[in-house]
Design a protein around this motif. Structure first.
Motif, short mmCIF file in Angstrom:
data_model
loop_
_atom_site.label_atom_id
_atom_site.label_comp_id
_atom_site.label_asym_id
_atom_site.label_seq_id
_atom_site.Cartn_x
_atom_site.Cartn_y
_atom_site.Cartn_z
N ILE A 86 -5.73 -6.46 -7.48
CA ILE A 86 -4.78 -5.87 -8.42
C ILE A 86 -4.77 -4.35 -8.27
CG2 ILE A 86 -4.04 -5.80 -10.83
CD1 ILE A 86 -4.18 -8.58 -9.75
N GLY A 87 -5.91 -3.78 -7.94
CA GLY A 87 -6.00 -2.34 -7.82
C GLY A 87 -5.30 -1.79 -6.60
N GLN A 88 -5.05 -2.65 -5.62
CA GLN A 88 -4.31 -2.24 -4.42
C GLN A 88 -4.91 -1.03 -3.74
OE1 GLN A 88 -2.05 -4.65 -3.96
NE2 GLN A 88 -0.12 -3.74 -4.56
N GLY A 89 -6.22 -0.83 -3.87
CA GLY A 89 -6.84 0.32 -3.22
C GLY A 89 -6.73 1.60 -4.01
N LEU A 90 -5.89 1.60 -5.07
CA LEU A 90 -5.75 2.83 -5.84
C LEU A 90 -6.80 2.94 -6.93
CD1 LEU A 90 -1.90 2.95 -6.13
CD2 LEU A 90 -3.34 4.64 -5.06
N VAL A 91 -7.30 1.79 -7.36
CA VAL A 91 -8.33 1.80 -8.40
C VAL A 91 -9.65 1.49 -7.70
CG1 VAL A 91 -9.13 0.72 -10.51
CG2 VAL A 91 -6.69 1.04 -10.11
N GLY B 209 0.42 22.99 -0.63
CA GLY B 209 0.44 22.52 -2.00
C GLY B 209 0.44 21.01 -2.11
N ILE B 210 -0.02 20.34 -1.08
CA ILE B 210 -0.04 18.87 -1.11
C ILE B 210 -1.43 18.38 -1.46
CG2 ILE B 210 0.14 16.79 0.31
CD1 ILE B 210 2.29 18.04 1.86
N THR B 211 -1.49 17.47 -2.44
CA THR B 211 -2.77 16.85 -2.79
C THR B 211 -2.88 15.53 -2.06
OG1 THR B 211 -2.41 17.75 -4.98
CG2 THR B 211 -4.21 16.19 -4.73
N LEU B 212 -3.90 15.42 -1.23
CA LEU B 212 -4.05 14.21 -0.43
C LEU B 212 -5.06 13.26 -1.08
CD1 LEU B 212 -3.20 13.02 2.38
CD2 LEU B 212 -5.37 13.87 3.22
N ARG B 213 -4.62 12.03 -1.35
CA ARG B 213 -5.56 11.03 -1.87
C ARG B 213 -5.66 9.91 -0.85
NH1 ARG B 213 -4.36 8.12 -7.17
NH2 ARG B 213 -6.25 7.05 -6.64
N THR B 214 -6.88 9.56 -0.48
CA THR B 214 -7.00 8.48 0.49
C THR B 214 -7.34 7.18 -0.21
OG1 THR B 214 -9.28 9.08 0.86
CG2 THR B 214 -7.67 9.97 2.37
N ILE B 215 -6.77 6.10 0.33
CA ILE B 215 -6.99 4.77 -0.21
C ILE B 215 -7.60 3.90 0.88
CG2 ILE B 215 -5.84 2.80 -1.25
CD1 ILE B 215 -3.47 4.67 -1.73
N ASP B 216 -8.56 3.10 0.49
CA ASP B 216 -9.22 2.24 1.46
C ASP B 216 -8.33 1.06 1.84
OD1 ASP B 216 -12.59 0.81 1.54
OD2 ASP B 216 -11.11 1.17 3.09
N GLY B 217 -8.20 0.80 3.11
CA GLY B 217 -7.40 -0.36 3.52
C GLY B 217 -7.10 -0.24 5.00
N GLN B 218 -6.92 -1.36 5.68
CA GLN B 218 -6.58 -1.28 7.10
C GLN B 218 -5.90 -2.55 7.55
OE1 GLN B 218 -9.60 -1.75 9.96
NE2 GLN B 218 -11.12 -2.44 8.52
N GLY B 219 -5.21 -2.45 8.67
CA GLY B 219 -4.68 -3.60 9.38
C GLY B 219 -3.95 -4.61 8.52
N PRO B 220 -4.39 -5.87 8.62
CA PRO B 220 -3.69 -6.95 7.92
C PRO B 220 -3.57 -6.70 6.43
CG PRO B 220 -5.40 -7.84 9.32
CD PRO B 220 -5.53 -6.37 9.39
N ALA B 221 -4.55 -6.00 5.84
CA ALA B 221 -4.48 -5.73 4.41
C ALA B 221 -3.27 -4.87 4.09
CB ALA B 221 -5.76 -5.05 3.94
N ILE B 222 -2.96 -3.94 4.99
CA ILE B 222 -1.80 -3.06 4.76
C ILE B 222 -0.52 -3.88 4.84
CG2 ILE B 222 -0.48 -1.12 5.65
CD1 ILE B 222 -2.99 0.17 6.53
N ARG C 263 8.74 -6.26 -5.87
CA ARG C 263 9.53 -5.05 -6.14
C ARG C 263 8.69 -4.02 -6.89
NH1 ARG C 263 14.70 -8.37 -7.80
NH2 ARG C 263 13.22 -10.02 -7.42
N ALA C 264 7.46 -3.90 -6.45
CA ALA C 264 6.58 -2.93 -7.09
C ALA C 264 6.72 -1.59 -6.39
CB ALA C 264 5.14 -3.43 -7.00
N ARG C 265 6.25 -0.56 -7.07
CA ARG C 265 6.37 0.77 -6.46
C ARG C 265 5.37 0.90 -5.31
NH1 ARG C 265 2.76 4.76 -9.96
NH2 ARG C 265 0.84 3.64 -9.52
N GLY C 266 5.68 1.74 -4.36
CA GLY C 266 4.82 1.92 -3.20
C GLY C 266 3.52 2.59 -3.59
N SER C 267 2.44 2.12 -3.00
CA SER C 267 1.15 2.73 -3.34
C SER C 267 0.70 3.74 -2.31
CB SER C 267 0.09 1.65 -3.52
OG SER C 267 0.14 0.77 -2.43
N ALA C 268 1.36 3.78 -1.15
CA ALA C 268 0.91 4.72 -0.12
C ALA C 268 2.09 5.47 0.48
CB ALA C 268 0.17 3.96 0.98
N ASP C 269 1.84 6.71 0.84
CA ASP C 269 2.88 7.51 1.50
C ASP C 269 2.73 7.47 3.01
OD1 ASP C 269 2.37 9.56 -1.22
OD2 ASP C 269 4.33 8.71 -0.73
N LEU C 270 1.47 7.40 3.46
CA LEU C 270 1.19 7.48 4.89
C LEU C 270 0.14 6.42 5.19
CD1 LEU C 270 2.04 9.52 7.17
CD2 LEU C 270 -0.08 10.72 6.68
N VAL C 271 0.32 5.69 6.27
CA VAL C 271 -0.71 4.71 6.63
C VAL C 271 -1.20 4.96 8.06
CG1 VAL C 271 0.07 2.87 5.11
CG2 VAL C 271 1.03 3.03 7.38
#
Lengths: 265, 357, 291
Positions: A211-216, B25-38, B49-57
């Motif tokens: 559910i956290g999708q990596g953000l939480v 002025g860009i704040t970079l937040r990294t999220i854990d994830g790779q490959g098939p998970a992405i 139809r959820a909002r995008g969680s990542a800008d760059l992969v």
């Protein structure tokens, strides 16, 4: 009864203590070392770097720790209060209705978290809760509420309702009945239920992941990420930190052996 | 991005992110994830139809292929970056991702090559060819294995090439005939050696980190990495013993580039492009190349850079644990179509992993 | 608060509607999850949905990996639950006194309750692997020379390391319940049995064991269900073949080929069914015990 100093008894106690504490001691050593290869019994180097939570490299662990705390406290509060109401109502049911009520309350407890998260993921994402604190909180509350409901069902099953009735008949107002009669009686179970909800949320992995999708990011997720990266020292540190609040809670909520009520189905 | 390596995390969190903040002025937040998970995540996000969680992969290969197939990437954009003109556009390794043209849907970030890793204290004269490795495994039962994820699959691909006369047999798009013919030899090779693998091939380490652990603790004598310089960073982190060395197989060392892409539902594609451009800058690529940082190869053509920058690239010391640059170049082989990788991974699970006694 | 207040003074049993409503609310998200999984397994919703069809479910059922994974997971759950229960009963029976060594042992035994499953599994991995702590102790004691001499306890076919780790983690929970049952049941029955001339073992069998068993049964079911569905511990300690059910489920759910996703939902339903069967078995056993 038997003398409590008899040899087999003491021996067994030693075994229990050793089996319980040795793995934890091992974790402590691991968290304080680096370069620890077979067949070394102790790390080649000792370092406190893994515990430097606020310094270089440690900030992510600190962030995930606070996130875990926030989620666990929220889950504990909401699920203990919700469980109180639900458990009370279910305990008031009779016969087969009560069986149904308890069976329903059992569902969130019994369904595996991974299965539950996969099933819920779409709905929560669709509602816009994906990757948000509120979404993960909800996902944690679902099983926690099941546990606390069952807990309170057990409490109220042996509760003496006459206390409530007598207070009323003696002229106490509804508010007084709650504040002066019910709450003092229930305050210990409420604390225990909070601890229960807290612990359920604290150790969650699949629901936070899906559910956290990596953000939480919570501490257990951080730990798994260290393990899969081979960072055993950091994983041990995270593991020990993960153990501290529950330990403190166990002591504070006084889950002393004699006080626990057994859930009566 | 994959957050499994502290060196990479340190580079991104403590070198790249502060500079992005300071300069743009860009704040970079990294999220854990790779490959098939992405891929999974983007598909689920689109369905819900959820909002995008990542800008760059961070991606390459199969992931890029799958995302393109499902139209999950924003683009084209990469050729518009100011820094793109410094990229080594003559290198097919960089301009093609597993043989597919990138078409501006992803921007190159770094390049790596597959190597084995051995302990020079335990094994002064390791085998250097696939055939030699096979003999060594048979003579040293229980001392070799590979992992179940990307690195292990790259190892299997290396054997595939070696057993079939090189990567040329598989170039030019995916061919079922070539795959059937080639994989038959691969399975034959594996069936000949896996009884001599660690634990008699009954189980395999889940990921390369587990394999590193086995190697460091002396349960096996080889580990591997798709990054030729991982041995340097891992020794510094205390994960591998100090006497570890990288080894390039004479049959060919698979080279590939890793990229950054922008998901179709990125909330901030413009910001993402600024980040990608910064990652391509000479400054960022140089820092990334340093052995004390990440030791990840650069995608820039040093000759296209201004002389001062070019000089600094040349001045990076080679670490004795790694492999000399010219050796790497001599044995480099490209990746082929991603379908080969996917089929090998899937068929390995069905044929070899499932049939252990 | 006002809802609670307005109910004060009402008698028990006359608000049965509210009780069932409360229970339904608690269970609602699970029902939604099950419904979505059913639709997903039928290919109606989810990535890879391609029209209603039974073929995904049939494919999962026909795949031997499914059954091997399921049986393996059941084995692990059964073995660790039984082991933890037996140990918990033993501890409760032995450490009975209020003070002293017994109390100390009881307190220490409960400690791992605070350790999350993933940490327990991590300990198991690092202690029991062929180059782990146990192996190093054996090396120091000159009992073995190389890691290969140690028995394979992690990622092994029988899941010994996983069972040991899970038992270590579940024992405190069951012990806590067991201690409580023993304390509540009191010495009365035991004294009666003794005064009638029963020996120590008989006393235990007749006066203590039934109580313990009845009190522990619900918790044993909970432990069984929990262990069977646990992902983290299996991820760290289970072998690659046979692949445990939670791991198989996760593998299908994250497979790059989207067409395989409905199979993941089918496996999710299978995992849920396992837990629900456990509860049903408990209900049946409890019903029989009361009869």
């Amino acid at each position: 009864m038997n003398a409590s100093r008899s040899l087999p008894r003491v021996g067994l106690a030693v075994v229990v203590v050793a089996a319980t504490l040795l793995p934890l001691a091992f974790l402590v050593a691991l968290s304080l070392g680096s370069e620890w290869f077979y067949p070394g019994l102790l790390p080649r180097q000792w370092t406190g770097a893994n515990w430097d939570l606020l310094g270089r490299g440690g900030t992510k662990m600190a962030g995930s720790l606070w996130m875990s705390v926030a989620l666990a406290v929220g889950t504990g509060v909401i699920s203990s209060i919700g469980g109180l109401f639900a458990g009370r109502e279910i305990a008031r049911l009779d016969g087969s209705r009560r069986r149904i009520g308890v069976a329903l309350a059992f569902l969130p407890v019994v369904v595996p978290p991974l299965a539950l998260s996969i099933g819920l993921q779409y709905s929560l994402l669709r509602l816009g809760f994906g990757g948000r604190f509120a979404g993960v909180l909800f996902a944690h509350i679902v099983p926690a509420l099941g546990y606390t409901t069952l807990f309170f069902t057990g409490i109220f099953a042996v509760f003496d309702w006459r206390v409530e009735d007598e207070a009323r008949s003696l002229g106490a107002s509804a508010r007084d009945v709650i504040l002066r009669v019910m709450l003092p009686l229930l305050h210990r179970p409420l604390v225990e239920a909070f601890a229960l909800g807290f612990l359920v949320s604290w150790a969650q992995v699949p629901s936070t992941l899906l559910i956290g999708q990596g953000l939480v990011n919570t501490l257990p997720l951080e730990l798994m990420s260290y393990v899969s990266a081979g960072q055993d020292n950091l994983a041990a540190t995270a593991g020990l930190i993960l153990t501290i609040p529950p330990l403190a809670l166990l002591g504070a909520a006084g889950l002393a052996v004699r006080r626990l009520r057994v859930v009566v189905p | 991005m994959w957050r499994g390596d502290p060196s990479i995390n340190a580079y991104v969190d403590r070198w790249v992110a502060p500079r992005l903040l300071r300069h743009y002025g860009i704040t970079l937040r990294t999220i854990d994830g790779q490959g098939p998970a992405i891929v999974n995540q983007l598909v689920v996000e689109r369905e819900a139809r959820a909002r995008g969680s990542a800008d760059l992969v961070w991606l390459n290969g199969e992931t890029f292929n799958n995302l393109r197939k499902e139209s999950l990437l924003y683009g084209p954009w990469a050729h518009r970056l100011p820094a793109a003109k410094y990229v080594d556009s003559l290198s097919t390794i960089i301009m093609r991702d597993f043989e597919q043209p990138t078409n501006g849907f992803e921007s190159p970030w770094g390049r790596v090559q597959f190597t084995l890793i051995y302990d020079s204290a335990r094994l002064p004269a390791p085998p250097r060819t696939v055939a030699g490795l096979r003999d060594w495994i048979r003579d040293n039962p229980g001392r070799f294995t590979h992992d179940q994820q990307f690195t292990g699959t790259t190892f299997l691909k290396s054997v595939l090439y070696a057993e079939n006369g090189g990567a040329q047999s598989f170039q030019g798009g995916f061919s079922k005939k070539a795959y059937d013919r080639g994989s038959r030899r691969l399975w034959a090779w594996l069936e000949g050696v896996h009884p001599y693998f660690w634990r008699r091939g009954a189980t395999y380490p889940a990921g390369v980190a587990d394999l590193h652990r086995l190697f460091a603790n002396g349960e096996v004598d080889f580990t591997m990495s798709y990054n030729e310089n991982e041995v340097i960073t891992k020794v510094r982190q205390g994960v591998l013993p100090a006497t570890s060395r990288a080894l390039v197989l004479r049959d060919g060392s698979i080279a590939n580039t890793h990229f950054v892409g922008i998901p179709y539902n990125s909330p901030n594609p413009a910001g993402a492009m600024v980040v990608a451009n910064f990652l391509l800058s000479a400054e960022a690529q140089l820092e990334k190349l340093r052995p004390e940082v990440w030791a990840d190869g650069t995608v820039l053509d040093v000759r296209k850079l201004p002389p001062e920058a070019a000089r600094r690239f040349g001045a990076i010391d080679a670490d004795p644990r790694g492999v000399p640059r010219d050796t790497l170049r001599r044995y480099e082989v490209p990746e082929v179509a991603p379908e080969y990788t996917e089929r090998i991974a899937r068929d390995w699970k069905a044929r070899i992993r499932a049939n252990t006694k | 608060m006002s809802a609670l207040a307005s109910e004060m003074g009402r008698h028990r049993g006359s608000r049965s509607g509210l009780g069932l409503l409360a229970a339904a609310l608690v269970a609602a998200p699970v029902v939604v999850g099950i419904a979505y999984s059913v639709l997903g397994a039928l290919g109606v919703v989810g990535p890879g949905a391609d029209g209603i069809s039974l073929r995904h479910i049939l494919a999962v059922l026909a795949n031997s990996a499914t059954w091997r994974g399921l049986l393996w997971t059941l084995w692990i759950a059964l073995a660790s639950t039984l082991a933890a229960t037996i140990l918990a009963m033993t501890a409760a029976a032995v450490f009975r006194a209020e003070r002293g060594v017994d109390r100390f042992a009881r307190v220490v035994a409960v400690l791992p309750l605070a350790v999350p499953h993933v940490v327990a599994a991590l300990c198991g991995l690092l202690v029991l692997s062929q180059s782990g702590l146990l192996a190093r102790l054996a090396f120091a004691a000159n009992l073995q020379v190389s890691p290969a001499d140690m028995p394979a306890l992690t990622h092994d076919r029988y899941g010994v390391g996983l069972i040991l780790s899970l038992t270590w983690k579940e024992f405190p929970f069951l012990a806590l319940i067991a201690f409580s049952v023993i304390a509540r049941a009191g010495a009365a029955m035991e004294e009666t049995a003794r005064s009638l001339g029963a020996g120590a073992l008989q006393t235990f069998q007749v006066a203590v064991l039934p109580n313990l068993w009845r009190g522990l049964l619900p918790s044993m079911t909970a432990v069984f269900a929990f262990v069977a569905g646990n992902f983290e511990a299996a991820a760290l300690l289970a072998p690659s073949s046979p692949l445990a059910l939670p791991l198989l489920t996760m593998e299908r759910f994250t497979d790059s080929a989207l067409s395989v996703r409905p199979e993941a939902f089918a496996l999710v339903l299978l995992g849920m069914a396992v837990s629900l069967c456990g509860v049903a078995a408990h209900e049946w056993a409890a019903h029989k015990a009361e009869a």
